[in-house]
Design an enzyme around this catalytic site. Structure first.
Site, PDB file in Angstrom:
ATOM      1  N   GLY A   1       0.808  -1.231   0.000  1.00 24.25           N
ATOM      2  CA  GLY A   1       0.000   0.000   0.000  1.00 24.25           C
ATOM      3  C   GLY A   1       0.832   1.268   0.000  1.00 24.25           C
TER       4      GLY A   1
ATOM      5  CB  ALA B   1       3.115  20.202   5.263  1.00 26.22           C
TER       6      ALA B   1
ATOM      7  CG  HIS C   1     -33.761  20.442  -8.778  1.00 24.00           C
ATOM      8  ND1 HIS C   1     -32.938  21.537  -8.617  1.00 24.00           N
ATOM      9  CD2 HIS C   1     -34.871  20.663  -8.014  1.00 24.00           C
ATOM     10  CE1 HIS C   1     -33.524  22.392  -7.795  1.00 24.00           C
ATOM     11  NE2 HIS C   1     -34.698  21.887  -7.415  1.00 24.00           N
TER      12      HIS C   1
HETATM   13  P1  FAD Z   1       4.563   5.340  -2.593  1.00 16.82           P
HETATM   14  O1  FAD Z   1       3.167   5.274  -2.146  1.00 16.82           O
HETATM   15  O2  FAD Z   1       5.407   6.461  -2.124  1.00 16.82           O
HETATM   16  O3  FAD Z   1       5.203   3.973  -2.170  1.00 16.82           O
HETATM   17  C1  FAD Z   1       6.545   3.698  -2.383  1.00 16.82           C
HETATM   18  C2  FAD Z   1       6.872   2.474  -1.570  1.00 16.82           C
HETATM   19  O4  FAD Z   1       8.159   2.052  -1.951  1.00 16.82           O
HETATM   20  C3  FAD Z   1       6.942   2.709  -0.071  1.00 16.82           C
HETATM   21  O5  FAD Z   1       6.115   1.781   0.590  1.00 16.82           O
HETATM   22  C4  FAD Z   1       8.406   2.495   0.289  1.00 16.82           C
HETATM   23  O6  FAD Z   1       8.549   1.818   1.522  1.00 16.82           O
HETATM   24  C5  FAD Z   1       8.854   1.615  -0.834  1.00 16.82           C
HETATM   25  N1  FAD Z   1      10.282   1.746  -1.161  1.00 16.82           N
HETATM   26  C6  FAD Z   1      10.923   2.836  -1.650  1.00 16.82           C
HETATM   27  N2  FAD Z   1      12.196   2.548  -1.909  1.00 16.82           N
HETATM   28  C7  FAD Z   1      12.348   1.247  -1.577  1.00 16.82           C
HETATM   29  C8  FAD Z   1      13.433   0.362  -1.636  1.00 16.82           C
HETATM   30  N3  FAD Z   1      14.611   0.749  -2.108  1.00 16.82           N
HETATM   31  N4  FAD Z   1      13.248  -0.899  -1.212  1.00 16.82           N
HETATM   32  C9  FAD Z   1      12.054  -1.319  -0.747  1.00 16.82           C
HETATM   33  N5  FAD Z   1      10.991  -0.525  -0.692  1.00 16.82           N
HETATM   34  C10 FAD Z   1      11.137   0.729  -1.108  1.00 16.82           C
HETATM   35  N6  FAD Z   1      -2.445  11.281  -3.168  1.00 16.82           N
HETATM   36  C11 FAD Z   1      -3.679  11.249  -3.675  1.00 16.82           C
HETATM   37  O7  FAD Z   1      -3.853  10.960  -4.853  1.00 16.82           O
HETATM   38  N7  FAD Z   1      -4.779  11.530  -2.885  1.00 16.82           N
HETATM   39  C12 FAD Z   1      -4.654  11.856  -1.584  1.00 16.82           C
HETATM   40  O8  FAD Z   1      -5.648  12.101  -0.912  1.00 16.82           O
HETATM   41  C13 FAD Z   1      -3.356  11.900  -1.025  1.00 16.82           C
HETATM   42  N8  FAD Z   1      -3.185  12.199   0.277  1.00 16.82           N
HETATM   43  C14 FAD Z   1      -1.929  12.168   0.809  1.00 16.82           C
HETATM   44  C15 FAD Z   1      -1.784  12.454   2.157  1.00 16.82           C
HETATM   45  C16 FAD Z   1      -0.535  12.427   2.732  1.00 16.82           C
HETATM   46  C17 FAD Z   1      -0.373  12.729   4.191  1.00 16.82           C
HETATM   47  C18 FAD Z   1       0.604  12.090   1.924  1.00 16.82           C
HETATM   48  C19 FAD Z   1       1.982  12.024   2.535  1.00 16.82           C
HETATM   49  C20 FAD Z   1       0.475  11.810   0.588  1.00 16.82           C
HETATM   50  C21 FAD Z   1      -0.801  11.856   0.014  1.00 16.82           C
HETATM   51  N9  FAD Z   1      -0.992  11.583  -1.346  1.00 16.82           N
HETATM   52  C22 FAD Z   1      -2.246  11.590  -1.866  1.00 16.82           C
HETATM   53  C23 FAD Z   1       0.144  11.269  -2.249  1.00 16.82           C
HETATM   54  C24 FAD Z   1       0.229   9.758  -2.455  1.00 16.82           C
HETATM   55  O9  FAD Z   1       0.399   9.131  -1.228  1.00 16.82           O
HETATM   56  C25 FAD Z   1       1.372   9.429  -3.395  1.00 16.82           C
HETATM   57  O10 FAD Z   1       1.240  10.152  -4.587  1.00 16.82           O
HETATM   58  C26 FAD Z   1       1.365   7.953  -3.727  1.00 16.82           C
HETATM   59  O11 FAD Z   1       1.478   7.179  -2.558  1.00 16.82           O
HETATM   60  C27 FAD Z   1       2.527   7.617  -4.668  1.00 16.82           C
HETATM   61  O12 FAD Z   1       2.496   6.269  -4.947  1.00 16.82           O
HETATM   62  P2  FAD Z   1       3.784   5.495  -5.438  1.00 16.82           P
HETATM   63  O13 FAD Z   1       3.297   4.164  -5.869  1.00 16.82           O
HETATM   64  O14 FAD Z   1       4.572   6.302  -6.365  1.00 16.82           O
HETATM   65  O15 FAD Z   1       4.712   5.293  -4.162  1.00 16.82           O
END
Ligand code: FAD
Length: 466
Positions: free
Chosen positions: A41, A269, A444
């Site tokens: 996740g 932030a 509506h």
């Molecule tokens: P991520 O979700 O960042 O996941 C990357 C994963 O890779 C992590 O679990 C990390 O542990 C793992 N990882 C990284 N490097 C390594 C490695 N070398 N080895 C093993 N594991 C590794 N976006 C929205 O669209 N709607 C929202 O409402 C929203 N709310 C947010 C609220 C908060 C507080 C935050 C912080 C972010 C929010 N976002 C929201 C942004 C959203 O979380 C990110 O855009 C999204 O999670 C990106 O997904 P991703 O798959 O790129 O990677």
């Protein structure tokens, strides 16, 4: 040291990573997903989108209950049991991470827990609790995501300085908290803490909150903050001094107080930075820019053709739904499909109360790009449903190409704006024009009617029938 051979390895199990792994498995490929976390996740599900929305739900109910007193229904002052609030948030996250684990198992996608780094163009080494695993792969998808930016002049090791992850832990409810940064994440967390009793100051270097959205839309939101947040726009923090009785923050700029101000907590932030530099990408030959972003083409391929990259690590907007769609395309391309990531628009939503949502071109972008556009706004003060729901702090705005009448952008501020935005996104993707939207009969009384009504304002939205 254990060894795994797979067709596809996905580095990072956020929304981009797990979506890519699941799609790859659905297309008959053997897929392994690597993540340092115990649960799938990524940021979104564990410390981002989902826990923040669980807490925003609590904040919204508190606010609505308070407002009801002006309609003749008065509840007592709320009392807060932080343990239970935390448990509610955790239960939401657990339900979803368990669901993902089940879906992963069903698809036979293996989760290798540990920190992964490339050791070659077809190998990755994962260092986990139970030792090292070498993964040999035919294709890789980098989905390593991003992490919060910290500021050098702020004492990061002081527990009273928190980032979004710290804010979601809800260790306590500070009496007075500074939110450093007027973007989406800071404002959402500020909304939660304010509803639970914190006095909130927000400091933003630019002249408006949520800088990516249009000024007129943000203005409607900003007006609602009177009495909730103390806003310091065009102001910056220059120093934070940690003392026994609190954090003393010095400011500079338009709204800067003359003396340092004491806070119980400071939430930093100010944005997120990509994790591209932390994975030894160079050992696989993958280029990473100086900020940590990885460049890709429309099929999400890096400069190394069997290695793709998706999600926050490839650039803005850093949003979960963008990552999911990119993940699907990357997996489909690996499976041999001629697919591309080429959306006309990607929606953005601040889940504050009221919400601020926009999609496609903003008016500012239309101006900058020299587009011949017309905008039409419908104020919610004229909406029966908004009045009946005491939700008149809202506005629906549509942006049309003046020559073709096509919908090219839209923004909504108001309760549930994020839910409403889908209609405008669909209109943009389908190439709908003002007439298509204006002639669509909206139920509506709904807030959605405001989209049809805004479209009607566009000159020439209703033409003669043949
Ligand atoms: P991520 O979700 O960042 O996941 C990357 C994963 O890779 C992590 O679990 C990390 O542990 C793992 N990882 C990284 N490097 C390594 C490695 N070398 N080895 C093993 N594991 C590794 N976006 C929205 O669209 N709607 C929202 O409402 C929203 N709310 C947010 C609220 C908060 C507080 C935050 C912080 C972010 C929010 N976002 C929201 C942004 C959203 O979380 C990110 O855009 C999204 O999670 C990106 O997904 P991703 O798959 O790129 O990677």
């Amino acid at each position: 040291m254990s060894e795994i051979k797979t067709q596809v390895v996905v580095l990072g199990a956020g929304p981009g990573g797990y979506s890519a792994a699941f799609r790859a498995a659905d297309l008959g490929l053997d897929a392994v997903v690597v993540d340092a976390r115990e649960t799938l996740g990524g940021v979104c599900l564990n410390v981002g989108c989902i826990p923040s929305k669980a807490l925003l739900h609590v904040a919204k109910v508190i606010q609505e209950a308070k407002h009801l007193s002006s309609h003749g229904v008065t509840f007592g002052e709320p009392t807060f049991d932080l343990d239970k609030i935390r448990a509610w948030k955790d239960s939401v996250v657990n339900q979803l991470t368990k669901g993902l684990a089940g879906m992963s198992k069903m698809r036979k996608v293996k989760h290798v827990q540990g920190y992964g780094k490339f050791t070659g163009a077809n190998t990755l080494e994962v260092e986990g609790k139970d030792g090292k695993t070498t993964i040999t792969f035919e294709h890789a998808i980098i989905a390593a995501g991003s992490e919060p930016v910290s500021l050098p002049f702020i004492p990061a090791d002081d527990p009273r300085v928190i980032d979004s992850t710290g804010a979601l832990e809800m260790a306590d409810i500070p009496e007075k908290m500074l939110v450093l940064g007027g973007g989406i994440i800071g404002l959402e967390m500020g909304t939660v803490y304010n509803a639970l009793g914190s006095s909130i100051d927000v400091v933003e270097f630019l002249d408006q909150l949520i800088p990516a959205a249009d000024k007129d839309i943000v203005k409607v939101y900003t007006k609602t903050l009177k009495g909730k947040f103390n806003l310091m726009l065009e102001t910056k923090v220059t120093a934070v001094e940690a003392k026994d009785d609190g954090l003393y923050v010095s400011f500079e700029g338009k709204k800067a107080p003359a003396e340092p101000v004491r806070y119980d907590k400071v939430l930093v932030a100010v944005g997120r930075k990509p994790n591209g530099k932390l994975i030894d990408a160079e050992k696989a030959g993958v280029n990473v820019d100086e900020r940590g972003f990885i460049n890709v083409d429309k099929q999400l391929r890096t400069n190394v053709s069997h290695i793709h990259a998706i999600g926050d690590v490839i650039g803005q907007p850093m949003l979960a739904h963008k990552a999911v769609h990119e993940g699907h395309v990357a997996a489909e391309v690996i499976a041999g499909k001629k697919h591309y990531f080429d959306p006309r628009c990607i929606p953005s939503v601040a889940y504050t109360e009221p919400e601020v949502a926009w999609v496609g071109l903003t008016e500012k972008e239309a101006k900058e790009q020299g587009v011949n556009y017309e905008s039409a706004t419908f104020p919610w003060a004229a909406s029966g449903r908004a009045i009946a729901s005491a939700a008149t702090d809202g506005m629906t705005k549509m942006i049309f190409d003046k020559d073709t009448g096509r919908v090219i952008g839209g923004a909504i501020v108001g309760t549930n704006a994020g839910e409403m935005l889908g209609e405008i996104g669909l209109a943009i993707e389908m190439g709908a024009d003002a007439e298509d939207v204006a002639l669509t009969i909206h139920a509506h009384p709904t807030l959605n009617e405001s989209i049809g009504l805004a479209a009607e304002i566009f000159e020439g939205s209703i033409t003669d029938m043949p």
